[in-house]
Structures are given as structure tokens and as C-alpha cells.
Scaffold this motif. Sequence first.
Motif, short mmCIF file in Angstrom:
data_model
loop_
_atom_site.label_atom_id
_atom_site.label_comp_id
_atom_site.label_asym_id
_atom_site.label_seq_id
_atom_site.Cartn_x
_atom_site.Cartn_y
_atom_site.Cartn_z
N ALA A 39 3.78 18.75 -3.92
CA ALA A 39 4.82 18.30 -4.86
C ALA A 39 5.85 17.43 -4.15
O ALA A 39 6.30 16.41 -4.70
CB ALA A 39 5.49 19.50 -5.50
N THR A 40 6.21 17.81 -2.93
CA THR A 40 7.20 17.04 -2.19
C THR A 40 6.70 15.65 -1.85
O THR A 40 7.43 14.66 -1.95
CB THR A 40 7.59 17.79 -0.90
N ARG A 41 5.45 15.55 -1.44
CA ARG A 41 4.89 14.23 -1.11
C ARG A 41 4.86 13.32 -2.34
O ARG A 41 5.15 12.12 -2.24
CB ARG A 41 3.49 14.38 -0.52
N LYS A 42 4.50 13.89 -3.48
CA LYS A 42 4.50 13.09 -4.72
C LYS A 42 5.91 12.58 -5.01
O LYS A 42 6.10 11.42 -5.40
CB LYS A 42 4.00 13.94 -5.88
N TYR A 43 6.88 13.46 -4.84
CA TYR A 43 8.27 13.11 -5.12
C TYR A 43 8.77 12.06 -4.13
O TYR A 43 9.48 11.11 -4.51
CB TYR A 43 9.11 14.37 -5.06
N LEU A 44 8.41 12.20 -2.85
CA LEU A 44 8.79 11.21 -1.84
C LEU A 44 8.21 9.84 -2.16
O LEU A 44 8.89 8.82 -2.03
CB LEU A 44 8.33 11.67 -0.46
N ASP A 45 6.96 9.82 -2.55
CA ASP A 45 6.31 8.56 -2.90
C ASP A 45 7.03 7.88 -4.06
O ASP A 45 7.23 6.65 -4.06
CB ASP A 45 4.85 8.79 -3.26
N MET A 46 7.43 8.68 -5.05
CA MET A 46 8.16 8.12 -6.19
C MET A 46 9.51 7.57 -5.77
O MET A 46 9.92 6.49 -6.20
CB MET A 46 8.34 9.21 -7.27
N LYS A 47 10.22 8.29 -4.92
CA LYS A 47 11.53 7.82 -4.44
C LYS A 47 11.40 6.49 -3.72
O LYS A 47 12.16 5.55 -3.96
CB LYS A 47 12.15 8.85 -3.50
N ARG A 48 10.44 6.44 -2.80
CA ARG A 48 10.26 5.22 -2.01
C ARG A 48 9.88 4.04 -2.92
O ARG A 48 10.43 2.94 -2.77
CB ARG A 48 9.17 5.45 -0.96
N ARG A 49 8.98 4.26 -3.85
CA ARG A 49 8.53 3.19 -4.73
C ARG A 49 9.66 2.69 -5.63
O ARG A 49 9.88 1.48 -5.76
CB ARG A 49 7.36 3.68 -5.58
N ARG A 50 10.38 3.62 -6.24
CA ARG A 50 11.46 3.22 -7.16
C ARG A 50 12.60 2.52 -6.43
O ARG A 50 13.16 1.54 -6.92
CB ARG A 50 11.99 4.44 -7.90
N ALA A 51 12.95 3.02 -5.24
CA ALA A 51 14.02 2.37 -4.48
C ALA A 51 13.64 0.95 -4.11
O ALA A 51 14.44 0.02 -4.26
CB ALA A 51 14.31 3.19 -3.22
N THR A 52 12.41 0.78 -3.66
CA THR A 52 11.93 -0.55 -3.29
C THR A 52 11.95 -1.49 -4.48
O THR A 52 12.32 -2.68 -4.35
CB THR A 52 10.51 -0.46 -2.70
N GLU A 53 11.58 -0.99 -5.65
CA GLU A 53 11.54 -1.82 -6.85
C GLU A 53 12.91 -2.37 -7.23
O GLU A 53 13.00 -3.49 -7.77
CB GLU A 53 10.96 -1.02 -8.02
N VAL A 54 13.97 -1.60 -6.99
CA VAL A 54 15.31 -2.08 -7.35
C VAL A 54 16.00 -2.79 -6.19
O VAL A 54 17.14 -3.24 -6.34
CB VAL A 54 16.21 -0.94 -7.88
N GLY A 55 15.34 -2.89 -5.05
CA GLY A 55 15.90 -3.63 -3.93
C GLY A 55 16.65 -2.80 -2.91
O GLY A 55 17.46 -3.34 -2.14
N ILE A 56 16.41 -1.49 -2.88
CA ILE A 56 17.03 -0.62 -1.88
C ILE A 56 15.99 -0.35 -0.79
O ILE A 56 14.87 0.07 -1.07
CB ILE A 56 17.50 0.71 -2.51
N ALA A 57 16.38 -0.61 0.46
CA ALA A 57 15.48 -0.36 1.58
C ALA A 57 15.42 1.14 1.88
O ALA A 57 16.44 1.83 1.82
CB ALA A 57 15.96 -1.12 2.81
N VAL A 58 14.23 1.64 2.17
CA VAL A 58 14.04 3.07 2.40
C VAL A 58 13.35 3.30 3.73
O VAL A 58 12.37 2.62 4.07
CB VAL A 58 13.18 3.71 1.28
N ASN A 59 13.86 4.28 4.47
CA ASN A 59 13.23 4.71 5.72
C ASN A 59 12.97 6.22 5.61
O ASN A 59 13.92 7.00 5.49
CB ASN A 59 14.14 4.42 6.91
N VAL A 60 11.71 6.61 5.59
CA VAL A 60 11.35 8.03 5.55
C VAL A 60 11.04 8.50 6.96
O VAL A 60 10.15 7.95 7.62
CB VAL A 60 10.14 8.28 4.63
#
Length: 268
Positions: A39-60
Motif C-alpha cells: 500500500a505504501t509503495r502504491k501511495y508513494l508512486d502516486m505522490k511522485r507522479r502527481r507532484a511531477t505533473e504539477v511541476g514540483i520536484a520530488v526526491n524519494v
Amino acid sequence: MIVDGNTIAADIYREITNELSHLTTTRHLTIFTCAPNFATRKYLDMKRRRATEVGIAVNVIEIPDTCTTEEFVQSVTRSSMLTDGVVVQLPLPKHFDTQTILEAIPRTLDVDVSQYDGTDHLILPPVIGAIDEIARRHGVMFAGANIVIAGEGRLVGKPAKLWADSHGWKSTVVTEVTPHPDTLFSAADILILGTGQAGLIHEENIKTGVVIFDAGTSEQEGRLVGDTDSACYPKTSLITPVPGGIGPITIAVLLRNLVFLSKKNHGM
């Protein structure tokens, strides 16, 4: 009514995109995780994808589970000097002192509002912000309602109780040691769920017309499910499905929190 969390999230993302369009620098989010489950990996993937889509850089940053609490804290402290927001993805392995790690996040970067105590209403923990967003859009009234909260975890139950108390709303927390929980569930006007126990709530222990905010997630046969059995849906006046309900909105709220805090930190 079955809440469409993706539609609500899309509205928030449009607001975020508009806010970011007026800024001259890219905003940055750092997410720490350790031994993430399905569940956590799915949620992390969603966070990274959505942030990137709006122009926020993400570092996991994935912390090895061989690290100590002190080493984890040091990593959080170092990263805090180079980012606009810090998230420590829960749950963490049991050998970590989770509270100590969360307290290492500067409040000015705490986009998850992990130190929420019910006094700050400018930004809310993402799950609570999602519930608030849904309630405002669909006219759910908490005042005078019998609110029952299932679970007392850091992400749902604890902040939900603090949020209810801060508004003077009547609420009861049900845990695994609460006697006769079905009696409490069946009397609820509003249920806020966050136990991660699939099928905890079934049609026999809710009343017709109940509002259910299901923020519980667990894995069942390779898919995400909530705390509510699907047979409950016809009896509810409003329910958030899993997946596709609260989850997508929490990510949007988290990113909105980041934009708010970053502008505040830059004196805007």
C-alpha cells in the motif's frame, strides 16, 4: 453518493498549478521511506507522479532498515536544508522511534502536519484536509452528529479526534480493546475509518444514511481495499471508496500544503 476523489483532486491540482505559475523557482519535496509495504509503495508512486505533473520536484530517499533512529534523524536534518517540504512516509519499521524522527522535521517544512495538535487551521494533515474538502463540497454537517472514529493511528484516528475536538464536535474513538464496537458503529451518523482492517464495517453494523469516510487501506488478493465491505454502499448517504476516494485527495492536499508553506517561508 460515492465520492469521486479523483475529480476533487483534479480541482485542487488546478489551483496548485495556478499558484506555481506565479513563482519563479521550482518547489521541491523530499520523501523518506523505509521498507515500504504494498500500500505504501502504491501511495508513494502516486505522490511522485502527481507532484511531477504539477511541476514540483520530488526526491524519494529510501532509508535502509539497518539504520538507527539517530542516523534517520541526521538524514532528515541534512535534507531539510535543501528542500521546501519533508515527508516521512509511515509506517516505519518498529525498531525506529517514529516520534523522534517526525520531530526532526522543521514545522516550516512539515507538509504532512505530522505534529498536528488541533490548534492550527491554516493547513491540515492530508487525510483530515481531504475529509474537510469532501464535507464542504457535499454539505456534510459534523456539528450535532454522532461521530465515531475507528482507530487511533497517527495518520487518521489521532488527528481526526483532535480535529473534531478543536471544533467542539462529539466524537468517540473505537480501538481494538473497545467493548461492543458494533454497538457504537451502528449508532454513528458519521464514521471515520483508518484501521487497515478489510471488512471491519459491514452492512449489519451501520444505520441507513450514515456518512462513511474510509481512509483505511490494506491489501487483499493484490488490490487495495478499505475498512468498509462493499455491501455497505447502498445503505450510506455518502461514502469514500478505496481506492479512488480519500487517497487521491490526500496527495493533492499535501502538495497544496507544500505550496502554502513554501510561499510563507519565502515571505510571499
